[in-house]
Design a protein around this motif. Structure first.
Motif, short mmCIF file in Angstrom:
data_model
loop_
_atom_site.label_atom_id
_atom_site.label_comp_id
_atom_site.label_asym_id
_atom_site.label_seq_id
_atom_site.Cartn_x
_atom_site.Cartn_y
_atom_site.Cartn_z
N SER A 98 -1.00 56.06 2.63
CA SER A 98 -0.01 55.37 1.81
C SER A 98 0.27 56.20 0.58
O SER A 98 -0.45 56.11 -0.42
N TRP A 99 1.27 57.00 0.66
CA TRP A 99 1.45 58.02 -0.36
C TRP A 99 1.79 57.46 -1.73
O TRP A 99 1.69 58.16 -2.72
N ILE A 100 2.19 56.20 -1.82
CA ILE A 100 2.58 55.63 -3.10
C ILE A 100 1.38 55.56 -4.05
O ILE A 100 1.54 55.48 -5.26
N ARG A 101 0.18 55.61 -3.50
CA ARG A 101 -1.02 55.55 -4.33
C ARG A 101 -1.50 56.92 -4.78
O ARG A 101 -2.51 57.05 -5.47
N TYR A 102 -0.79 57.93 -4.39
CA TYR A 102 -1.25 59.30 -4.60
C TYR A 102 -0.30 60.10 -5.47
O TYR A 102 0.85 59.74 -5.68
N GLY A 108 3.55 62.23 -9.43
CA GLY A 108 2.95 60.94 -9.12
C GLY A 108 3.99 60.12 -8.38
O GLY A 108 5.07 59.86 -8.91
N LEU A 109 3.69 59.74 -7.16
CA LEU A 109 4.72 59.20 -6.28
C LEU A 109 5.11 57.77 -6.62
O LEU A 109 6.17 57.31 -6.20
N LEU A 110 4.31 57.05 -7.37
CA LEU A 110 4.68 55.68 -7.73
C LEU A 110 5.75 55.67 -8.82
O LEU A 110 6.77 55.00 -8.69
N LYS A 111 5.50 56.45 -9.88
CA LYS A 111 6.42 56.41 -11.02
C LYS A 111 7.30 57.65 -11.10
O LYS A 111 8.20 57.71 -11.94
N GLY A 112 6.99 58.63 -10.29
CA GLY A 112 7.78 59.85 -10.34
C GLY A 112 7.45 60.76 -11.50
O GLY A 112 8.21 61.67 -11.82
N ASP A 169 10.90 62.51 -1.66
CA ASP A 169 11.82 61.69 -0.87
C ASP A 169 10.97 60.75 -0.03
O ASP A 169 10.38 61.16 0.96
N ARG A 170 10.91 59.48 -0.45
CA ARG A 170 10.06 58.52 0.23
C ARG A 170 10.51 58.32 1.68
O ARG A 170 9.68 58.14 2.57
N ASN A 199 -1.07 59.01 -11.47
CA ASN A 199 -0.72 59.94 -12.54
C ASN A 199 -1.26 61.31 -12.17
O ASN A 199 -2.46 61.51 -12.02
N CYS A 200 -0.36 62.24 -12.03
CA CYS A 200 -0.80 63.55 -11.56
C CYS A 200 -1.34 64.40 -12.69
O CYS A 200 -0.93 64.27 -13.83
N VAL A 201 -2.28 65.23 -12.33
CA VAL A 201 -2.81 66.24 -13.24
C VAL A 201 -2.96 67.53 -12.46
O VAL A 201 -3.24 67.51 -11.26
#
Length: 124
Positions: A28-32, A52-56, A73-74, A103-105
């Motif tokens: 579920s990529w939205i969590r990643y 970060g795929l949830l908030k972009g 692209d979801r 949140n990506c780092v």
């Protein structure tokens, strides 16, 4: 089965552009977050960009800011890395990886890698 498959690399002249793709499946990529990393011969793996795929939310290494753009692209389960104004020092094998956080780092130790990478060569 978790999969991250990179593509889009190739040979390009300095100043040229390429768009890399990372097709993800099996989770579920939205969590990643998805990150792009590169490995140059004789160098440590370097974090280039992440999203970060949830908030972009996005982040970029200083070496590529203003030249590279990451997007997702979801509908296609694909994360892209648009690379413009390429330089010979961008030559590397590029990998995408996932990190379980919205949140990506740019810390490669946090990411799970799985693909074979795609080779980018910038040369005249």
């Amino acid at each position: 089965q978790v999969q991250l498959v990179e593509s889009g690399g190739g040979l390009v002249q300095p100043g040229g552009s390429l768009r890399l793709s990372c097709v993800v499946s099996g989770f579920s990529w939205i969590r990643y977050s998805i990150g792009w990393f590169r490995q140059r011969p004789g160098h440590e793996r370097e974090g280039i960009s992440c999203i970060g795929l949830l908030k972009g939310s996005t982040d970029y290494a200083d070496s590529v800011k203003g030249r590279f753009t990451i997007s997702g692209d979801r509908a296609k389960n694909t994360v892209y890395l648009q690379m413009n104004s390429l330089k010979p020092e961008d030559t590397a094998t590029y990998y995408c990886a996932r990190y379980y956080d919205t949140n990506c780092v740019l810390a490669s130790a946090l990411y799970e890698f799985g693909g074979q990478g795609t080779q980018v060569t910038v040369s005249s």
